[in-house]
Scaffold this active site. Structure first.
Site, PDB file in Angstrom:
ATOM      1  N   GLN A 197       0.833  -1.207   0.000  1.00 41.93           N
ATOM      2  CA  GLN A 197       0.000   0.000   0.000  1.00 41.93           C
ATOM      3  C   GLN A 197       0.867   1.256   0.000  1.00 41.93           C
ATOM      4  OE1 GLN A 197      -3.346   1.338  -0.792  1.00 41.93           O
ATOM      5  NE2 GLN A 197      -3.189  -0.812  -0.325  1.00 41.93           N
ATOM      6  N   HIS A 216       2.294   3.098  -3.142  1.00 38.01           N
ATOM      7  CA  HIS A 216       1.415   3.837  -4.055  1.00 38.01           C
ATOM      8  C   HIS A 216       1.706   5.327  -4.053  1.00 38.01           C
ATOM      9  CE1 HIS A 216      -1.480   1.248  -5.938  1.00 38.01           C
ATOM     10  NE2 HIS A 216      -1.808   0.658  -4.812  1.00 38.01           N
ATOM     11  N   GLU A 230     -10.197   1.741   3.491  1.00 36.66           N
ATOM     12  CA  GLU A 230     -10.451   1.307   2.118  1.00 36.66           C
ATOM     13  C   GLU A 230     -10.258  -0.215   2.019  1.00 36.66           C
ATOM     14  OE1 GLU A 230      -7.539   2.782  -0.574  1.00 36.66           O
ATOM     15  OE2 GLU A 230      -8.754   2.406  -2.363  1.00 36.66           O
ATOM     16  N   HIS A 231      -9.107  -0.696   2.516  1.00 40.29           N
ATOM     17  CA  HIS A 231      -8.821  -2.134   2.518  1.00 40.29           C
ATOM     18  C   HIS A 231      -8.579  -2.583   3.948  1.00 40.29           C
ATOM     19  CE1 HIS A 231      -7.015  -0.441  -1.246  1.00 40.29           C
ATOM     20  NE2 HIS A 231      -7.650  -1.452  -1.815  1.00 40.29           N
ATOM     21  N   ASP A 287      -6.747  -6.359  -5.792  1.00 41.96           N
ATOM     22  CA  ASP A 287      -6.401  -5.245  -6.679  1.00 41.96           C
ATOM     23  C   ASP A 287      -6.426  -5.669  -8.141  1.00 41.96           C
ATOM     24  OD1 ASP A 287      -5.969  -3.599  -4.541  1.00 41.96           O
ATOM     25  OD2 ASP A 287      -3.779  -3.823  -4.537  1.00 41.96           O
ATOM     26  N   HIS A 330     -52.212  21.237  -6.361  1.00 43.16           N
ATOM     27  CA  HIS A 330     -52.033  19.792  -6.300  1.00 43.16           C
ATOM     28  C   HIS A 330     -53.369  19.110  -5.996  1.00 43.16           C
ATOM     29  CE1 HIS A 330     -47.778  20.714  -6.212  1.00 43.16           C
ATOM     30  NE2 HIS A 330     -47.439  19.448  -6.094  1.00 43.16           N
TER      31      HIS A 330
END
Lengths: 427, 427
Positions: free
Chosen positions: A251, A254, A319-320, A353, A412
């Site tokens: 991770q 990245h 996220e993960h 991934d 209405h």
């Protein structure tokens, strides 16, 4: 990588891609220029920023076939198998309409239809990820989107990367364009001579792409604007420190802003992972990025109890989330907030991934509390249907008119009552 | 109301709630003040703008029971029946998770969970709509949201409207607060001493509410920010001009910016509706609003063919589409873009606004091309699950590592390979 005792609430730093006022102004001007000048603006910016002299914006069939021809056949096979897995997983997300009929002859229904067109932005340069093509295009295809367009910045020779072309080719995508940055987003949103506008734009990009997506949002739909990637790992002593460290580093490589967090009850495991991270970092090609990430956003928390680990994981809403414990599957059921959960030793994050079939476009910045992976649902829309029979109207018109008048909406009430105007005259 | 020949593409004016720079600055300051001062800021703004001296922000049980006690029992019954219809329709939107097992012992799955908490903003004053309470709260309840909060500005006596209190009461909502405008949105997003923050904020509001929702978006989820309401009606000579006119006016009374469009092949019908609109307008209590709406955003288009009508309707992608033709149901199948479709003479739009069960929070500004009514889907999120067995890892690890290296992500490749590090030593 620091080790801390877990006590009370974690402080979570949100990292939003806000950009500067100057960047926003630049993006607005680029969008304007594309709206006014169309293709010419895209050519101009390709020359200015991509150093590419383009004679046309559209990728030719020959370019795609050439890329496929020279591509490593094993990789072609890998991408094809990944695509099949991704398609299979996303088939589970096909939405059905429904219809509720009532005895009075009325019905209400929900009709699900695909959006007509979608555009995928694919970053260029070092971040040309064929996997992103699969992850964005396949949900749109499963949804039934008729027209899917890929746009990506050209290199200085005016070409897109082979990986991107081949991924598109595998999926049968034939409409690809050469343009990057805010100008590409503007072209997808508003169209140019060469590029018909689309209804929805997805895909990752740099700050200019993110700002442009925010600007066009509402005129077209966009996917979420993702923050830096995140992993959290819950591990007990049944796990292996070197594997945990390798996953944390996958991770961290990245982005210097990526975050990697270990949650464990074992101080010994914490220390082993700390040592392994330091050791493995040294030999990574992207060691500079990973080092910055681990230093600034890496953390090992040691908790006294399992319950504290779970609370922290839910609070992070990562996220993960990898779970490497002897009871990983059971523990996963206590996780309420996570983009994706990877259960057990062999479910390293890159499995998801690239290959397992789930989508790798996932909610960051704790937004897993309220949002989800990119999916087929993002490429459909639902139309409500109301059919009232005469009987249903007769049974309910007074109630509806009363409710309208309660809200002060006389027209209405009259609309519903108007169906009686002629009847009353007739009877 | 003007009549025009339909030729080629309609020009669609988007009406976005952008606000002025001054309004945005005010909203940002209000949000800051609520973040810093909490309850005190909410009390301060209630005094300043609502002229209400509040001793506490939370609505008491007594206030709710008093409102219920003095409420017209017929209306209570109407609201209850509407709530049941709405609940029944939205039950069809419950999402299931799924799991795909593979022979190698691996699986991928999707888990659906409700968001934990949601806050509904309800406008005050003349626009206090109990129906909005039903339409926003019920999808959240069907989704399984545990904590649902309603917030609404108090009147000068420090009270919420009976209609809002009773609608909440019917639904079993007990957590209601007295605050309006940007400060209420800030309180829901960031919390105060009295108000725990929520994960998602929905509900309509004025420009300050809309701007505040945009500001907090990302820190919490928000629903769409709706533009002015819209109706389009497709009618043939089987329809009645007075009923069409009444339906057009029911939309027009909402807002001077509301739009009402008739699409027909019959010039005679066009002229009859034109006359009816002029006639009925005169007697409406909200004639000033409806007149402005019809004048500025009302239009009758006469087309030569049915196909042109359908094309125009799809191009408009209207929030509401009524079809009053002899083949209404069949025709509805050719409509691809609409928030809600009302089929046949007895399905006047207010039927859906109040009672039939579909949601009245619908996409405006042609966004029905890519978005949908508020729904149960808006109150759930999905977590992806990946479980790889040792066998699955063994079969696929080389492929996954190759794909990672294709993208230059060496640490990803090593993470997957790390599971072999000890095995290789062992064997």
């Amino acid at each position: 990588m620091n080790i801390e005792r877990l006590t009370g609430e974690l402080s979570i730093r949100r990292q939003l891609a806000d950009g500067t006022a100057t960047q926003l102004e630049a993006v607005k001007q680029i969008i304007q220029q594309v709206k006014i000048e169309g293709d010419a603006a895209l050519m101009h910016f390709a020359k200015k920023w991509d150093r590419a002299e383009l004679s046309s914006l559209r990728v030719t069939k020959e370019e795609i076939e050439e890329a496929a021809g020279r591509f490593d056949p094993r990789l072609l096979g890998d991408l094809t198998e990944a695509a099949n897995n991704i398609r299979s997983y996303h088939e589970g997300q096909k939405q059905q309409g429904y219809r509720h009929d009532r005895e009075d002859g009325s019905y209400v229904a929900q009709r699900v239809t695909a959006i007509e067109s979608a555009g995928l932005y694919v970053p260029g340069g070092t971040a040309a990820y064929p996997s992103s093509v699969l992850m964005n295009v396949i949900p749109a295809q499963v949804a039934g989107v008729e027209r899917i367009v890929v746009i990506s910045p050209p290199d200085s020779e005016g070409k897109l990367s082979d990986g991107v072309l081949v991924a598109a080719h595998i999926l049968g995508i034939e409409e690809l364009y050469k343009s990057g940055g805010a100008q590409a987003i503007a072209a997808l949103a508003y169209g140019t001579e060469s590029i018909e506008p689309v209804d929805k734009i997805t895909g990752p990009g740099n700050i200019f792409v993110a700002l442009a997506k925010r600007e066009v949002n509402g005129d077209v739909a966009i996917d979420m604007i993702a923050g830096p990637s995140e992993i959290a790992i819950i591990a007990d002593e049944s796990a292996y420190a070197d594997e945990i460290a390798a996953d944390l580093l996958s991770q961290a490589e990245h982005d210097p802003l990526a975050s990697a967090v270990l949650l464990t009850e074992s101080l010994e495991m914490a220390e082993q992972v700390q040592a392994q991270v330091a050791k493995q970092l040294k030999t990574l090609p992207r060691a500079d990025i990973a080092t910055a990430s681990i230093r600034d956003h890496g953390m090992i928390y040691v908790a006294d109890t399992r319950a504290e680990l779970i609370r922290a994981a839910n609070q992070l809403a990562p996220e993960h989330l990898e779970i490497m414990t002897s009871d990983a599957e059971r523990l996963s059921e206590e996780i309420r907030h996570a983009g994706a959960i990877f259960i057990g030793r062999y479910s390293s994050e890159p499995v998801g991934d690239y290959f397992a079939g789930t989508n790798h476009v996932l909610p960051t910045n704790s937004t897993a509390r309220f949002s989800s992976a990119l999916s087929v649902y993002d490429f459909v829309k639902r139309t409500s249907i109301v059919h009232y029979s005469e009987q249903a109207w007769r049974n309910n018109q007074e109630k509806i008119a009363r409710l309208a008048r309660l809200e002060g909406l006389e027209a209405h009430a009259r609309a519903v009552e108007s169906r009686a105007w002629k009847k009353e005259n007739q009877s």
